[in-house]
Design a protein around this motif. Structure first.
Motif, mmCIF file in Angstrom:
data_model
loop_
_atom_site.group_PDB
_atom_site.id
_atom_site.type_symbol
_atom_site.label_atom_id
_atom_site.label_comp_id
_atom_site.label_asym_id
_atom_site.label_seq_id
_atom_site.Cartn_x
_atom_site.Cartn_y
_atom_site.Cartn_z
ATOM 1 N N GLY A 61 -41.924 46.642 98.914
ATOM 2 C CA GLY A 61 -42.164 45.200 98.775
ATOM 3 C C GLY A 61 -42.883 44.877 97.480
ATOM 4 N N GLU A 62 -43.812 45.749 97.108
ATOM 5 C CA GLU A 62 -44.556 45.553 95.855
ATOM 6 C C GLU A 62 -43.622 45.656 94.648
ATOM 7 O OE1 GLU A 62 -48.241 47.786 93.694
ATOM 8 O OE2 GLU A 62 -48.382 47.571 95.876
ATOM 9 N N LEU A 63 -42.696 46.613 94.700
ATOM 10 C CA LEU A 63 -41.727 46.751 93.606
ATOM 11 C C LEU A 63 -40.806 45.531 93.551
ATOM 12 C CD1 LEU A 63 -40.482 48.281 91.272
ATOM 13 C CD2 LEU A 63 -39.145 49.619 92.916
ATOM 14 N N SER A 64 -40.369 45.050 94.705
ATOM 15 C CA SER A 64 -39.523 43.846 94.754
ATOM 16 C C SER A 64 -40.252 42.657 94.122
ATOM 17 C CB SER A 64 -39.164 43.492 96.195
ATOM 18 O OG SER A 64 -38.343 44.471 96.761
ATOM 19 N N SER A 65 -41.531 42.514 94.455
ATOM 20 C CA SER A 65 -42.333 41.413 93.925
ATOM 21 C C SER A 65 -42.501 41.530 92.410
ATOM 22 C CB SER A 65 -43.702 41.424 94.615
ATOM 23 O OG SER A 65 -44.511 40.393 94.134
ATOM 24 N N ALA A 66 -42.757 42.752 91.928
ATOM 25 C CA ALA A 66 -42.924 42.980 90.487
ATOM 26 C C ALA A 66 -41.628 42.686 89.741
ATOM 27 C CB ALA A 66 -43.373 44.422 90.239
ATOM 28 N N LEU A 67 -40.497 43.075 90.328
ATOM 29 C CA LEU A 67 -39.203 42.790 89.696
ATOM 30 C C LEU A 67 -38.937 41.289 89.655
ATOM 31 C CD1 LEU A 67 -36.971 45.651 91.149
ATOM 32 C CD2 LEU A 67 -37.508 45.268 88.747
ATOM 33 N N SER A 68 -39.345 40.581 90.701
ATOM 34 C CA SER A 68 -39.179 39.115 90.719
ATOM 35 C C SER A 68 -39.961 38.472 89.588
ATOM 36 C CB SER A 68 -39.663 38.541 92.058
ATOM 37 O OG SER A 68 -38.830 38.978 93.095
ATOM 38 N N ARG A 69 -41.197 38.938 89.370
ATOM 39 C CA ARG A 69 -42.011 38.395 88.266
ATOM 40 C C ARG A 69 -41.365 38.698 86.916
ATOM 41 N NH1 ARG A 69 -46.020 40.186 91.721
ATOM 42 N NH2 ARG A 69 -46.390 42.133 90.573
ATOM 43 N N LEU A 70 -40.789 39.890 86.798
ATOM 44 C CA LEU A 70 -40.128 40.273 85.553
ATOM 45 C C LEU A 70 -38.933 39.358 85.278
ATOM 46 C CD1 LEU A 70 -39.906 42.385 83.231
ATOM 47 C CD2 LEU A 70 -38.316 43.626 84.695
ATOM 48 N N LEU A 71 -38.173 39.043 86.321
ATOM 49 C CA LEU A 71 -36.992 38.196 86.142
ATOM 50 C C LEU A 71 -37.375 36.767 85.780
ATOM 51 C CD1 LEU A 71 -34.671 39.502 88.995
ATOM 52 C CD2 LEU A 71 -34.839 40.230 86.625
ATOM 53 N N VAL A 72 -38.517 36.303 86.296
ATOM 54 C CA VAL A 72 -39.003 34.965 85.927
ATOM 55 C C VAL A 72 -39.344 34.939 84.440
ATOM 56 C CG1 VAL A 72 -40.935 33.356 86.203
ATOM 57 C CG2 VAL A 72 -39.824 34.314 88.225
ATOM 58 N N VAL A 73 -39.984 36.008 83.976
ATOM 59 C CA VAL A 73 -40.359 36.100 82.557
ATOM 60 C C VAL A 73 -39.127 36.105 81.665
ATOM 61 C CG1 VAL A 73 -41.246 37.746 80.831
ATOM 62 C CG2 VAL A 73 -42.625 37.190 82.822
ATOM 63 N N THR A 74 -38.069 36.804 82.087
ATOM 64 C CA THR A 74 -36.877 36.922 81.239
ATOM 65 C C THR A 74 -36.195 35.577 80.996
ATOM 66 O OG1 THR A 74 -35.422 37.422 83.120
ATOM 67 C CG2 THR A 74 -36.438 39.295 81.980
ATOM 68 N N GLU A 75 -36.457 34.611 81.882
ATOM 69 C CA GLU A 75 -35.870 33.283 81.694
ATOM 70 C C GLU A 75 -36.314 32.648 80.380
ATOM 71 O OE1 GLU A 75 -33.568 31.648 83.644
ATOM 72 O OE2 GLU A 75 -33.443 33.604 84.625
ATOM 73 N N ASN A 76 -37.463 33.068 79.867
ATOM 74 C CA ASN A 76 -37.997 32.485 78.628
ATOM 75 C C ASN A 76 -37.420 33.125 77.366
ATOM 76 O OD1 ASN A 76 -39.720 30.844 80.157
ATOM 77 N ND2 ASN A 76 -41.241 32.474 80.279
ATOM 78 N N TYR A 77 -36.493 34.073 77.537
ATOM 79 C CA TYR A 77 -35.963 34.788 76.378
ATOM 80 C C TYR A 77 -34.438 34.709 76.368
ATOM 81 C CZ TYR A 77 -40.712 36.499 76.113
ATOM 82 O OH TYR A 77 -42.083 36.568 76.018
ATOM 83 N N PRO A 78 -33.883 33.628 75.799
ATOM 84 C CA PRO A 78 -32.416 33.448 75.786
ATOM 85 C C PRO A 78 -31.676 34.617 75.142
ATOM 86 C CG PRO A 78 -33.532 31.462 75.017
ATOM 87 C CD PRO A 78 -34.579 32.519 75.146
ATOM 88 N N GLN A 79 -32.268 35.183 74.073
ATOM 89 C CA GLN A 79 -31.606 36.314 73.398
ATOM 90 C C GLN A 79 -31.481 37.508 74.350
ATOM 91 O OE1 GLN A 79 -34.281 36.448 69.937
ATOM 92 N NE2 GLN A 79 -32.428 36.488 68.682
ATOM 93 N N LEU A 80 -32.534 37.718 75.147
ATOM 94 C CA LEU A 80 -32.529 38.826 76.099
ATOM 95 C C LEU A 80 -31.431 38.617 77.140
ATOM 96 C CD1 LEU A 80 -33.681 41.330 77.538
ATOM 97 C CD2 LEU A 80 -35.384 39.847 78.589
ATOM 98 N N LYS A 81 -31.334 37.391 77.652
ATOM 99 C CA LYS A 81 -30.346 37.102 78.696
ATOM 100 C C LYS A 81 -28.906 37.283 78.198
ATOM 101 C CE LYS A 81 -31.725 33.047 80.184
ATOM 102 N NZ LYS A 81 -31.710 31.863 81.056
ATOM 103 N N SER A 82 -28.713 37.149 76.892
ATOM 104 C CA SER A 82 -27.357 37.300 76.352
ATOM 105 C C SER A 82 -27.080 38.738 75.891
ATOM 106 C CB SER A 82 -27.146 36.344 75.175
ATOM 107 O OG SER A 82 -28.013 36.683 74.111
#
Length: 202
Positions: free
Chosen positions: A101-122
């Motif tokens: 559950g802790e890993l799932s939560s950490a991955l969720s936070r990571l995915l929220v952060v990636t939203e701020n990086y359009p270059q990363l998402k592409s």
């Protein structure tokens, strides 16, 4: 003498069949098999994490806290031995579930952060990793559902008469099952407010 032994063996076999012994054995093996698949899918997710972290690091080095959180959560998951013995120890099972559950939560936070990086998402590598992670999360859900069903069948068998007597004699106990981490939070309906936010005062 041999005839008597044959008759006794046949009676013993018949009594074991009718007392639920064979059903308990079969369902116990089904649980072990389902558990192996759960662990297999969780391991697949854990194997993806380092590549995902490195991919994000290339674009978002400043997000050190989030990246460190994912790395630490993955390390905690790796430190827990998910052996079949975990299935007979509710405390160890709870520890395993909490780490995942802790890993799932950490991955969720990571995915929220990636939203701020359009270059990363592409980025092609990141997109491929995200696709693999999404597929793995689906496989985890399916594997957990199969495990939950197997445990349910087994627990019903060892609590039902007359197989409960057999379970008592041979020391078979109920197996722990996956549970919702924060049942109270998810049972509360989210508040929806359509009123516009007040304009900031000048």
């Amino acid at each position: 003498m041999r005839k008597i032994l044959t008759v006794l063996a046949a009676l013993a076999s018949l009594s074991l069949t009718n007392c639920g012994y064979n059903a308990i054995q079969s369902e116990d093996e089904q649980i072990k098999s389902a558990w192996s698949e759960v662990v297999n899918q969780y391991q697949r997710r854990a194997d993806l994490v380092p590549n995902l972290v490195n991919s994000v690091k290339g674009f978002a080095q400043q997000e050190k806290d989030v990246l460190l959180g994912v790395t630490n959560a993955r390390a905690k998951v790796g430190s827990i031995q998910a052996t079949p013995e975990v299935l007979n120890d509710p405390a160890a099972f709870q520890k395993f579930q909490a780490a995942q559950g802790e890993l799932s939560s950490a991955l969720s936070r990571l995915l929220v952060v990636t939203e701020n990086y359009p270059q990363l998402k592409s980025d092609a590598l990141f997109k491929d990793l995200m696709s693999q992670l999404e597929g793995t999360e689906n496989r985890i859900t399916v594997a957990r559902n199969r495990y939950i069903k197997s445990v349910q069948d087994y627990n019903v068998t060892i609590r039902s008469f007359p197989s409960n007597l057999t379970a008592m004699v041979f020391g078979y106990k109920e197996k722990p099952n996956f549970s919702v981490e924060n049942e109270k939070a998810i049972s509360t309906a989210p508040k929806v407010d359509f009123n516009p936010a007040p304009a900031p005062s000048k």
